[in-house]
Write a protein that holds these residues in place. Structure first.
Motif, PDB file in Angstrom:
ATOM      1  N   PRO A  42       3.497   5.146   5.489  1.00  0.00           N
ATOM      2  CA  PRO A  42       3.927   6.299   4.689  1.00  0.00           C
ATOM      3  C   PRO A  42       2.801   7.301   4.479  1.00  0.00           C
ATOM      4  N   VAL A  43       3.183   8.487   4.049  1.00  0.00           N
ATOM      5  CA  VAL A  43       2.219   9.578   3.869  1.00  0.00           C
ATOM      6  C   VAL A  43       1.088   9.164   2.946  1.00  0.00           C
ATOM      7  N   TRP A  44       1.422   8.553   1.797  1.00  0.00           N
ATOM      8  CA  TRP A  44       0.381   8.227   0.819  1.00  0.00           C
ATOM      9  C   TRP A  44      -0.588   7.175   1.330  1.00  0.00           C
ATOM     10  N   ARG A  45      -0.128   6.233   2.180  1.00  0.00           N
ATOM     11  CA  ARG A  45      -1.028   5.236   2.754  1.00  0.00           C
ATOM     12  C   ARG A  45      -1.976   5.891   3.753  1.00  0.00           C
ATOM     13  N   ASN A  46      -1.460   6.844   4.527  1.00  0.00           N
ATOM     14  CA  ASN A  46      -2.316   7.562   5.463  1.00  0.00           C
ATOM     15  C   ASN A  46      -3.350   8.407   4.745  1.00  0.00           C
ATOM     16  N   PHE A  47      -2.980   8.944   3.599  1.00  0.00           N
ATOM     17  CA  PHE A  47      -3.918   9.780   2.841  1.00  0.00           C
ATOM     18  C   PHE A  47      -5.159   8.984   2.466  1.00  0.00           C
ATOM     19  N   PHE A  48      -4.998   7.698   2.149  1.00  0.00           N
ATOM     20  CA  PHE A  48      -6.114   6.856   1.721  1.00  0.00           C
ATOM     21  C   PHE A  48      -6.568   5.871   2.798  1.00  0.00           C
ATOM     22  N   LEU A  49      -6.139   6.093   4.038  1.00  0.00           N
ATOM     23  CA  LEU A  49      -6.432   5.159   5.110  1.00  0.00           C
ATOM     24  C   LEU A  49      -7.950   4.942   5.251  1.00  0.00           C
ATOM     25  N   GLY A  50      -8.382   3.697   5.058  1.00  0.00           N
ATOM     26  CA  GLY A  50      -9.800   3.372   5.144  1.00  0.00           C
ATOM     27  C   GLY A  50     -10.561   3.568   3.851  1.00  0.00           C
ATOM     28  N   SER A  51      -9.924   4.172   2.849  1.00  0.00           N
ATOM     29  CA  SER A  51     -10.585   4.405   1.550  1.00  0.00           C
ATOM     30  C   SER A  51      -9.636   4.040   0.410  1.00  0.00           C
ATOM     31  N   GLU A  52      -8.923   2.918   0.585  1.00  0.00           N
ATOM     32  CA  GLU A  52      -7.877   2.532  -0.364  1.00  0.00           C
ATOM     33  C   GLU A  52      -8.430   2.252  -1.763  1.00  0.00           C
ATOM     34  N   LEU A  53      -7.678   2.665  -2.768  1.00  0.00           N
ATOM     35  CA  LEU A  53      -8.015   2.356  -4.159  1.00  0.00           C
ATOM     36  C   LEU A  53      -7.529   0.951  -4.483  1.00  0.00           C
ATOM     37  N   GLN A  54      -8.313   0.234  -5.267  1.00  0.00           N
ATOM     38  CA  GLN A  54      -7.948  -1.121  -5.661  1.00  0.00           C
ATOM     39  C   GLN A  54      -8.070  -1.293  -7.163  1.00  0.00           C
ATOM     40  N   LYS A  55      -7.412  -2.314  -7.670  1.00  0.00           N
ATOM     41  CA  LYS A  55      -7.510  -2.647  -9.089  1.00  0.00           C
ATOM     42  C   LYS A  55      -7.563  -4.164  -9.233  1.00  0.00           C
ATOM     43  N   GLY A  56      -8.001  -4.610 -10.400  1.00  0.00           N
ATOM     44  CA  GLY A  56      -8.138  -6.042 -10.627  1.00  0.00           C
ATOM     45  C   GLY A  56      -9.490  -6.549 -10.170  1.00  0.00           C
ATOM     46  N   HIS A  57      -9.727  -7.830 -10.340  1.00  0.00           N
ATOM     47  CA  HIS A  57     -11.022  -8.431 -10.007  1.00  0.00           C
ATOM     48  C   HIS A  57     -10.815  -9.745  -9.275  1.00  0.00           C
ATOM     49  N   GLY A  58     -11.789 -10.086  -8.413  1.00  0.00           N
ATOM     50  CA  GLY A  58     -11.769 -11.367  -7.732  1.00  0.00           C
ATOM     51  C   GLY A  58     -10.506 -11.581  -6.931  1.00  0.00           C
ATOM     52  N   ILE A  59      -9.904 -12.776  -7.111  1.00  0.00           N
ATOM     53  CA  ILE A  59      -8.703 -13.120  -6.350  1.00  0.00           C
ATOM     54  C   ILE A  59      -7.487 -12.310  -6.789  1.00  0.00           C
ATOM     55  N   PHE A  60      -7.625 -11.623  -7.920  1.00  0.00           N
ATOM     56  CA  PHE A  60      -6.519 -10.802  -8.431  1.00  0.00           C
ATOM     57  C   PHE A  60      -6.642  -9.337  -7.986  1.00  0.00           C
ATOM     58  N   ARG A  61      -7.669  -9.047  -7.161  1.00  0.00           N
ATOM     59  CA  ARG A  61      -7.870  -7.680  -6.690  1.00  0.00           C
ATOM     60  C   ARG A  61      -6.773  -7.308  -5.687  1.00  0.00           C
ATOM     61  N   ARG A  62      -6.201  -6.124  -5.851  1.00  0.00           N
ATOM     62  CA  ARG A  62      -5.107  -5.694  -4.978  1.00  0.00           C
ATOM     63  C   ARG A  62      -5.097  -4.172  -4.893  1.00  0.00           C
ATOM     64  N   LEU A  63      -4.304  -3.655  -3.960  1.00  0.00           N
ATOM     65  CA  LEU A  63      -4.208  -2.210  -3.796  1.00  0.00           C
ATOM     66  C   LEU A  63      -3.568  -1.576  -5.028  1.00  0.00           C
ATOM     67  N   ASP A  64      -4.137  -0.465  -5.458  1.00  0.00           N
ATOM     68  CA  ASP A  64      -3.565   0.284  -6.580  1.00  0.00           C
ATOM     69  C   ASP A  64      -2.599   1.317  -6.007  1.00  0.00           C
ATOM     70  N   THR A  65      -1.413   0.852  -5.677  1.00  0.00           N
ATOM     71  CA  THR A  65      -0.447   1.713  -4.988  1.00  0.00           C
ATOM     72  C   THR A  65       0.004   2.875  -5.861  1.00  0.00           C
ATOM     73  N   ASP A  66       0.164   2.640  -7.166  1.00  0.00           N
ATOM     74  CA  ASP A  66       0.620   3.712  -8.054  1.00  0.00           C
ATOM     75  C   ASP A  66      -0.401   4.838  -8.117  1.00  0.00           C
ATOM     76  N   ALA A  67      -1.676   4.466  -8.206  1.00  0.00           N
ATOM     77  CA  ALA A  67      -2.731   5.483  -8.289  1.00  0.00           C
ATOM     78  C   ALA A  67      -2.823   6.267  -6.991  1.00  0.00           C
ATOM     79  N   MET A  68      -2.738   5.583  -5.846  1.00  0.00           N
ATOM     80  CA  MET A  68      -2.831   6.278  -4.559  1.00  0.00           C
ATOM     81  C   MET A  68      -1.649   7.222  -4.355  1.00  0.00           C
ATOM     82  N   PHE A  69      -0.471   6.783  -4.751  1.00  0.00           N
ATOM     83  CA  PHE A  69       0.718   7.640  -4.639  1.00  0.00           C
ATOM     84  C   PHE A  69       0.542   8.884  -5.512  1.00  0.00           C
ATOM     85  N   ALA A  70       0.091   8.685  -6.762  1.00  0.00           N
ATOM     86  CA  ALA A  70      -0.062   9.804  -7.695  1.00  0.00           C
ATOM     87  C   ALA A  70      -1.128  10.788  -7.223  1.00  0.00           C
ATOM     88  N   VAL A  71      -2.268  10.272  -6.744  1.00  0.00           N
ATOM     89  CA  VAL A  71      -3.342  11.152  -6.276  1.00  0.00           C
ATOM     90  C   VAL A  71      -2.895  11.938  -5.049  1.00  0.00           C
TER      91      VAL A  71
END
Length: 261
Positions: free
Chosen positions: A99-128
């Motif tokens: 999707p467009v928003w994934r391409n916008f952040f391709l290679g520079s994805e935003l993440q949230k959480g820590h350690g094993i709970f770290r995951r992509l911050d999809t809401d933030a990337m979509f909003a930005v």
């Protein structure tokens, strides 16, 4: 602010050779913030070599390359990008099925959480992505749609907006309108102007098309066989003169004679 103070990039007597073949000789170029510099020339004129040097893909052999007044010799495009020099090529670095928003952040994805709970911050990337595209005046109905379903012009402006968001101070656009129709070319040209005027970015617009260049350019350079054939600001140039130099100094009448002879 003087013209020297506003200069981001300055090339002084730049030269580049490949073995016995001289690709560039004695090229001088200044790229200023908020201006569109158009570089024109036929195939083999040296445009690709020049933008490869500016973007850090190749190092120059002779001359001086200044960024913010400091001499530079890049070993990779990453080093140029770290100083805000970004290239958007004809073959866009986009993944058609994402999707467009994934391409916008391709290679520079935003993440949230820590350690094993770290995951992509999809809401933030979509909003930005949504905010940045709107800030550039780009209105897409659905950021979830695969970027490959966008028109060629829309893909170009998404790539431009992405480069601006990630800190581009100099934007190198390699033939962005080459494969586009009139309407889509107009879309891209509008965002070239907007990036320069509204964002204060120095734009280097590489093109074969003098008409497109003259619509948006502030300064014009025509390369011929690795050398500068024309280097003038808009105030000292007409479209007819630009086309004359693009035709190798022969003018339109000579070309028409060749066509009909």
């Amino acid at each position: 602010m003087t013209q020297t103070e506003s200069a981001i990039i300055q090339l002084k007597d730049i030269g580049k050779s490949y073995g016995n073949i001289s690709a560039l000789r004695g090229v001088n170029l200044t790229v200023r913030q908020g201006e569109v510099t158009c570089i024109l020339g036929d195939n083999g004129a040296g445009k690709s070599t020049l933008i490869s040097i500016i973007s850090g893909l190749f190092a120059h052999d002779v001359g001086e390359y200044l960024v913010d007044g400091q001499p530079r010799r890049f070993a990779s495009p990453r080093e140029a990008l770290d100083l805000g020099i970004a290239a958007v090529y004809q073959t866009l670095a986009l993944v058609p099925m994402l999707p467009v928003w994934r391409n916008f952040f391709l290679g520079s994805e935003l993440q949230k959480g820590h350690g094993i709970f770290r995951r992509l911050d999809t809401d933030a990337m979509f909003a930005v992505t949504n905010d940045e595209l709107h800030r550039m005046g780009i209105d897409l109905e659905n950021l979830e749609q695969p970027v490959g379903t966008l028109s060629g012009g829309q893909r170009q402006v998404v790539a431009i907006a992405r480069a601006v968001h990630f800190g581009a101070r100099v934007l190198i656009l390699d033939e962005p309108t080459a494969a586009l129709g009139v309407a889509q070319s107009g879309l891209v040209l509008r965002y070239i102007v907007q990036a320069a005027r509204d964002q204060g970015i120095g734009v280097i617009f590489i093109t074969h098309n003098p008409h497109h260049a003259f619509l948006v350019g502030d300064h014009f350079m025509v390369l011929a066989r690795g050398e500068v054939d024309l280097d003038k600001p808009r105030s000292e140039l007409t479209l007819e003169n630009l086309m004359f130099h693009m035709a190798g100094g022969r003018g339109l009448s000579a070309l028409q004679h060749e066509i009909h002879s």
